[in-house]
Design a protein around this motif. Structure first.
Motif, short mmCIF file in Angstrom:
data_model
loop_
_atom_site.label_atom_id
_atom_site.label_comp_id
_atom_site.label_asym_id
_atom_site.label_seq_id
_atom_site.Cartn_x
_atom_site.Cartn_y
_atom_site.Cartn_z
N ARG A 66 -36.73 -64.89 -35.28
CA ARG A 66 -36.35 -66.31 -35.41
C ARG A 66 -37.36 -67.22 -34.71
O ARG A 66 -37.73 -68.27 -35.25
N GLU A 67 -37.80 -66.80 -33.54
CA GLU A 67 -38.78 -67.61 -32.80
C GLU A 67 -40.08 -67.73 -33.59
O GLU A 67 -40.74 -68.78 -33.58
N GLY A 68 -40.47 -66.65 -34.27
CA GLY A 68 -41.68 -66.68 -35.07
C GLY A 68 -41.58 -67.67 -36.21
O GLY A 68 -42.54 -68.38 -36.53
N GLY A 69 -40.41 -67.74 -36.85
CA GLY A 69 -40.21 -68.70 -37.93
C GLY A 69 -40.24 -70.13 -37.45
O GLY A 69 -40.82 -71.02 -38.10
N LEU A 70 -39.63 -70.37 -36.30
CA LEU A 70 -39.61 -71.72 -35.73
C LEU A 70 -41.03 -72.18 -35.40
O LEU A 70 -41.42 -73.32 -35.70
N ALA A 71 -41.82 -71.29 -34.79
CA ALA A 71 -43.20 -71.64 -34.45
C ALA A 71 -44.04 -71.89 -35.70
O ALA A 71 -44.88 -72.79 -35.73
N ALA A 72 -43.81 -71.11 -36.75
CA ALA A 72 -44.60 -71.23 -37.97
C ALA A 72 -44.36 -72.56 -38.67
O ALA A 72 -45.30 -73.23 -39.09
N ILE A 73 -43.09 -72.95 -38.80
CA ILE A 73 -42.82 -74.22 -39.50
C ILE A 73 -43.32 -75.40 -38.70
O ILE A 73 -43.85 -76.38 -39.27
N ASP A 74 -43.23 -75.35 -37.38
CA ASP A 74 -43.77 -76.43 -36.55
C ASP A 74 -45.28 -76.55 -36.74
O ASP A 74 -45.83 -77.66 -36.82
N ARG A 75 -45.93 -75.40 -36.84
CA ARG A 75 -47.39 -75.39 -36.98
C ARG A 75 -47.84 -76.02 -38.30
O ARG A 75 -48.73 -76.87 -38.33
#
Length: 352
Positions: free
Chosen positions: A236-245
């Motif tokens: 989940r943390e990986g998905g959150l970081a990816a969309i922010d990027r």
């Protein structure tokens, strides 16, 4: 070989063996052994024929003697890389169900993607002389480590992730086809800048899924922007970081295919923080179709993997190896795109 006693005409006794039963029933001795162990791998009519022969010959199964002669215990190892991911929890349920039915005791361990922890678990299982092993390799696993374990005669199967150069049985979904179909769907909805979120290039499943994504772009004449392939932890943390990027890019994507559903859940969190909505402001597709996928808001479009069936297939393959069939099996499970609200499609097809 287990033995029984059958009275002879002279009042003494002659030993009845598994071979005698096999000849009487017209089956192989390995089939007789499977019936004696209560294995679900034997067809009902074959089982009845063997049981009839056992009764006719007066065979008595000496389970204690069989256990003493057995080279291995009735414990089977399940080494899972991430039990926090509901996909792997569902997989473990399918595996465990088959082993318990067959009379084996599952010994499950969670490595949390740590090759070091995985090595410790494998050494411990080796010391307990397990009957067989299913392993979802941790990221960074070297083929030589698994090959060393398999060379000691342990029946072994890789689940979900394959390792290059290693010839052992494996079970995995059709990652390439599923990702390609999902990307084609987004293209069909009018998206041209489509991102791929999650996983790392040194993971076989990520390579296959990103490969399907790239193949769909290529077939549509879309030149891929490598900046839109965002590697990261498959959580989940990986998905959150990816969309922010990607949303901070000068030219952000309008849609994304995620490595798995858990990454997609993180993307949903990130969109909500920015007051954006999947399906309305951003097209989103996951992969795996875990139970939670249909209950998110909006419900997640995803590639359905029959996780329980893959787990059961893996367990049956290991049981066959335990009983002498050492031929490697490579099974690729079918996948299906399930269209829900998160991709923005006007026509939503819900699973029955």
């Amino acid at each position: 070989m287990s033995l029984g006693e059958m009275p002879n005409a002279g009042g003494g006794s002659s030993r009845v063996t598994v071979i005698d039963i096999a000849r009487h029933a017209g089956v192989s001795k390995s089939t007789v052994s499977l019936v004696l162990q209560g294995s679900p791998l034997v067809k009902a009519e074959t089982r009845e024929r063997v049981l009839s022969s056992i009764e006719a010959l007066g065979y008595v199964y000496n389970r204690g003697a069989a256990n003493l002669r057995s080279a291995r215990s009735n414990i089977v190892g399940m080494v899972i890389n991430d039990l926090a991911n509901p996909f792997f929890a569902e997989l473990a349920v399918g595996i465990e169900r088959v082993f318990q039915t067959a009379g084996y005791i599952p010994f499950i361990a969670n490595t949390t993607e740590s090759p070091t922890r995985q090595g410790e678990v494998l050494r411990s299982m080796s010391e307990h002389d397990i009957a067989g092993l299913i392993i979802c390799p941790a990221r960074g696993t070297r083929a030589a480590e698994i090959e060393s374990f398999a060379s000691r005669g342990f029946p072994i199967l890789l689940a979900m992730r394959r390792l290059a150069g290693l010839r052992v049985s494996s079970v995995a979904p059709d990652n390439f086809r599923g990702a390609r179909r999902a990307t084609e769907h987004l293209i069909g909805l009018g998206h041209r800048r489509i991102a791929f979120f999650g996983g790392y290039a040194d993971m076989s499943a990520q390579a296959e899924r990103s490969g399907g994504y790239l193949a769909a772009l290529d077939a549509a004449g879309i030149v891929p922007d490598r900046a839109l392939i965002v590697e990261g932890p498959p959580n989940r943390e990986g998905g959150l970081a990816a969309i922010d990027r990607v949303l901070d890019m000068a030219e952000p994507p309008s849609a994304a295919l995620c490595f798995n559903d858990v990454v997609a859940f993180g993307v949903l969190d990130g969109l909500e923080r920015r007051r954006l909505a999947a399906g309305r402001d951003f097209g989103l597709v996951g992969f795996d179709d875990v139970r939670e996928a249909r209950h998110t808001n909006p419900a997640l479009t995803t590639v359905h993997v029959d996780t329980l069936a893959l787990g059961e297939r893996a367990a049956h393959a290991v049981l066959r190896m335990i009983h002498g069939d050492t031929r490697p099996e490579e099974h690729i499970g079918e996948v299906q795109l399930v269209v829900r609200e998160s991709c923005g499609a006007k026509e939503v097809r819900r699973p029955s």
